[in-house]
Design an enzyme around this catalytic site. Sequence first.
Site, PDB file in Angstrom:
ATOM      1  N   GLU A 313      84.215 -16.568 101.069  1.00  0.00           N
ATOM      2  CA  GLU A 313      84.241 -15.144 101.420  1.00  0.00           C
ATOM      3  C   GLU A 313      83.634 -14.897 102.796  1.00  0.00           C
ATOM      4  O   GLU A 313      83.950 -13.904 103.440  1.00  0.00           O
ATOM      5  CB  GLU A 313      83.488 -14.309 100.369  1.00  0.00           C
ATOM      6  CG  GLU A 313      84.344 -13.976  99.156  1.00  0.00           C
ATOM      7  CD  GLU A 313      83.780 -12.864  98.270  1.00  0.00           C
ATOM      8  OE1 GLU A 313      82.611 -12.469  98.450  1.00  0.00           O
ATOM      9  OE2 GLU A 313      84.512 -12.407  97.388  1.00  0.00           O
ATOM     10  N   HIS A 334      88.810 -40.646  90.049  1.00  0.00           N
ATOM     11  CA  HIS A 334      89.952 -41.117  89.260  1.00  0.00           C
ATOM     12  C   HIS A 334      91.074 -40.087  89.260  1.00  0.00           C
ATOM     13  O   HIS A 334      91.984 -40.157  88.438  1.00  0.00           O
ATOM     14  CB  HIS A 334      89.496 -41.433  87.833  1.00  0.00           C
ATOM     15  CG  HIS A 334      88.456 -42.508  87.802  1.00  0.00           C
ATOM     16  ND1 HIS A 334      88.747 -43.818  87.466  1.00  0.00           N
ATOM     17  CD2 HIS A 334      87.137 -42.480  88.128  1.00  0.00           C
ATOM     18  CE1 HIS A 334      87.634 -44.536  87.571  1.00  0.00           C
ATOM     19  NE2 HIS A 334      86.653 -43.748  87.971  1.00  0.00           N
ATOM     20  N   LYS A 455      92.958  -5.601  94.397  1.00  0.00           N
ATOM     21  CA  LYS A 455      92.414  -4.493  93.606  1.00  0.00           C
ATOM     22  C   LYS A 455      93.276  -3.258  93.767  1.00  0.00           C
ATOM     23  O   LYS A 455      93.570  -2.572  92.791  1.00  0.00           O
ATOM     24  CB  LYS A 455      90.988  -4.146  94.080  1.00  0.00           C
ATOM     25  CG  LYS A 455      89.959  -5.153  93.695  1.00  0.00           C
ATOM     26  CD  LYS A 455      88.576  -4.625  94.050  1.00  0.00           C
ATOM     27  CE  LYS A 455      87.571  -5.745  94.120  1.00  0.00           C
ATOM     28  NZ  LYS A 455      86.329  -5.369  94.763  1.00  0.00           N
TER      29      LYS A 455
HETATM   30  O1  PA5 Z   1      79.867 -11.470  97.493  1.00  0.00           O
HETATM   31  C1  PA5 Z   1      80.296 -10.357  97.202  1.00  0.00           C
HETATM   32  O2  PA5 Z   1      79.935  -9.352  97.801  1.00  0.00           O
HETATM   33  C2  PA5 Z   1      81.281 -10.194  96.068  1.00  0.00           C
HETATM   34  O3  PA5 Z   1      81.673 -11.417  95.560  1.00  0.00           O
HETATM   35  C3  PA5 Z   1      80.642  -9.361  94.948  1.00  0.00           C
HETATM   36  O4  PA5 Z   1      79.469  -9.998  94.527  1.00  0.00           O
HETATM   37  C4  PA5 Z   1      81.610  -9.202  93.773  1.00  0.00           C
HETATM   38  O5  PA5 Z   1      82.819  -8.676  94.190  1.00  0.00           O
HETATM   39  C5  PA5 Z   1      80.992  -8.305  92.704  1.00  0.00           C
HETATM   40  O6  PA5 Z   1      80.707  -7.036  93.218  1.00  0.00           O
HETATM   41  P1  PA5 Z   1      79.760  -6.035  92.467  1.00  0.00           P
HETATM   42  O7  PA5 Z   1      78.419  -6.622  92.371  1.00  0.00           O
HETATM   43  O8  PA5 Z   1      79.781  -4.792  93.298  1.00  0.00           O
HETATM   44  O9  PA5 Z   1      80.336  -5.799  91.083  1.00  0.00           O
END
Ligand code: PA5
Length: 493
Positions: A313, A334, A455
């Site tokens: 990310e 393997h 989303k």
């Molecule tokens: O690293 C990030 O920001 C994302 O992976 C969030 O942790 C994830 O989308 C979950 O979001 P939230 O804590 O708002 O539910």
Amino acid sequence: MNRKNDHTSGREDAYGRPHEKRLVLDWTKAHDVTPVEKELSNALPSLVAAKRALTKGEGKGADFMGWVHYVGEKAPSQLAEIKKCVETFSAHSNAIVVIGIGGSLLGTKAVYEALTHAFASLNPGEFHRRPLLFWAGHHVATDELSELLDALDNFTPSLVVVSKSGTTTEPALAFRVLKKYLDDRFGEKEARLRVAAITDPESGTLLKLAREQGFPTFSIPRNVGGRYSLFTPVGLLPLAIAGVDVERFVAGGRQAASDAMSEQNDSLETNVALCYAGLRNILYAQGYKTEALCHWSPKLRGVSEWWKQLFGESDGKDNTGLFPASAQFTTDLHSLGQYFQEGERNLFATHIRVVEEASVARGSLKRVVSIPEASLDDGFGFLAGEPLTRVQHEAQQGTFLAHADGQVPTLSWELPTLDAYWLGYWMYTNMFACGVGGLARGVNPFDQPGVEAYKSNMFALLGKPGHDGKAQDIRARLDRGARLRSLGLSTRT
Ligand code: PA5
């Protein structure tokens, strides 16, 4: 430049420092494959500039750099607050379902799985005397969620729901289902005592709900993004309930932060975070597009999942960035081993090697597995009496060399032991390297605009208010795609 900032023999290391336990990043087998030493020295000024920006909270993504100092400044006082909740939950629960996704779950799962007896859920009384952790909210799969509900019937469970935004679909729906389970089983009044929430301190649906229902609530600071939130209550509360030594975990993270940020520590030979950030960027620029994190115990699978999210990310921006993959060795030698050795030459490997392997203490006993004498003519008599750790070590050395011979640049992290302190140290080091590497490459490592795309389609298709009008168009586009399908011959079920 020394390609390993420690030596494992003798009384002193290469810098005359007394031989002590420390985290090592060995990049000898990267340089043997492709020249990186000169590039690394050339990159130092930009790495140091990125480090300074991160330390001062400046530059791209500055609004989300709160995690950098949190571990040293705020985590210790958080632990005191968390303690009260830990006592209550440990007293009335023997299982906690941690509900969250992405950065709200992966770090906790990683640390828990690495430091808890692998078979704790089979025999909690003997192997693990604190509440077990289970996971939900990280998928929308009917099978796993309904099977979790079955399993919970054997426990007296509570919930820790984690969502910074408080609006994420997967955890919100899992929370609905699990809260209903608690209401039905314990009644609404008791169910309310079995929930803790971790969310934004000022706004969001989860905060509102927690206040209405009177759940104990902990904060994810506004300036800390999900995947950098491990040392906040997001990780610390559930891990503390599960009996992980969170003080040591924070101590490791704090030491890593201080080592990474120290103004005196701008050298690639001693600043492992800078060195790792630099090597990743250089190898990427040389055409190595995939980095595979290779762990050597099934218990570290969760650590790899956490690492993939952290770097995936953070790095994947502007149609650039290393693709983070993972492999579990020797298991995957393997399967993926063939690809590592002879597939496309565009990947490099980063290993996590635990120098002193040991089982999680059962009571106070740390066990070593020795290969026994046996009256079996299996061809392995020559190893009788040897510890299994020797086989692991030689498998690692053999793999590093084979992969380097196959033109796979290989980095190797050496963790002195797999315990709360060193895991905390390694995880913070990776967070810092991720921030430095992203900033030095010119991307914002703290946002994730790309994850919104699925989303918005899903919300439109589900008919979420505010997304009306788009569903028809999306369905038409999906139907067009569905013309091109190959149908299996058989129709019988
Ligand atoms: O690293 C990030 O920001 C994302 O992976 C969030 O942790 C994830 O989308 C979950 O979001 P939230 O804590 O708002 O539910």
